[in-house]
Design a protein around this motif. Structure first.
Motif, mmCIF file in Angstrom:
data_model
loop_
_atom_site.group_PDB
_atom_site.id
_atom_site.type_symbol
_atom_site.label_atom_id
_atom_site.label_comp_id
_atom_site.label_asym_id
_atom_site.label_seq_id
_atom_site.Cartn_x
_atom_site.Cartn_y
_atom_site.Cartn_z
ATOM 1 N N ILE A 270 -5.122 5.798 6.585
ATOM 2 C CA ILE A 270 -3.988 5.553 5.701
ATOM 3 C C ILE A 270 -4.007 6.485 4.494
ATOM 4 O O ILE A 270 -2.970 6.998 4.084
ATOM 5 C CB ILE A 270 -3.946 4.075 5.260
ATOM 6 C CG1 ILE A 270 -3.378 3.223 6.386
ATOM 7 C CG2 ILE A 270 -3.124 3.889 3.999
ATOM 8 C CD1 ILE A 270 -3.388 1.740 6.099
ATOM 9 N N LEU B 138 1.504 0.966 12.052
ATOM 10 C CA LEU B 138 2.011 0.225 10.900
ATOM 11 C C LEU B 138 3.262 -0.570 11.251
ATOM 12 O O LEU B 138 3.471 -1.669 10.736
ATOM 13 C CB LEU B 138 2.300 1.174 9.729
ATOM 14 C CG LEU B 138 1.085 1.826 9.086
ATOM 15 C CD1 LEU B 138 1.521 2.839 8.027
ATOM 16 C CD2 LEU B 138 0.136 0.793 8.496
ATOM 17 N N TYR C 56 -1.396 -0.862 3.635
ATOM 18 C CA TYR C 56 -0.767 0.432 3.377
ATOM 19 C C TYR C 56 0.114 0.351 2.129
ATOM 20 O O TYR C 56 0.050 1.215 1.253
ATOM 21 C CB TYR C 56 0.062 0.862 4.594
ATOM 22 C CG TYR C 56 1.041 1.958 4.313
ATOM 23 C CD1 TYR C 56 0.628 3.285 4.234
ATOM 24 C CD2 TYR C 56 2.391 1.679 4.122
ATOM 25 C CE1 TYR C 56 1.526 4.300 3.972
ATOM 26 C CE2 TYR C 56 3.295 2.684 3.851
ATOM 27 C CZ TYR C 56 2.859 3.994 3.772
ATOM 28 O OH TYR C 56 3.746 4.991 3.501
#
Length: 100
Positions: A30, A50, A60
């Motif tokens: 990330i 995600l 995130y």
């Protein structure tokens, strides 16, 4: 399907075929994703993960928010008077060190 192969978001939706190991791998990437340091295929893989894993998406979002706050804080400049006082003190310390 085992509990390790499923994730649940706060609404109770399951995200199938997402293992803890996959999440660990994506969470490590990330930071690079946020800094645009991944190649196109890795970016696509992270984005796909995600999109399907709410727990990772929340992490995130937190990382992105922290990065934005830090960036904003680093762009501020000290008032001229403060900068002058700090520079004067630095010079004083330099003189003290050289006189020893």
């Amino acid at each position: 399907m085992s509990a390790d192969d499923r994730r649940h978001d706060p609404d109770g939706h399951s995200h199938e075929n997402v293992s803890d190991e996959e999440c660990v791998d994506f969470l490590e990437r990330i930071v690079y994703f946020l800094d645009n340091e991944l190649d196109r295929s890795d970016c696509a893989a992270v984005q796909l993960h995600l999109d399907s894993c709410n727990p990772c998406l929340e992490k995130y979002d937190l990382q992105r928010t922290v990065k934005q706050i830090v960036a904003r804080s680093c762009s501020e400049t000290a008032p001229e008077e403060l900068r002058n006082r700090v520079m004067m003190r630095v010079r004083q310390v330099q003189v003290e060190i050289t006189e020893r």
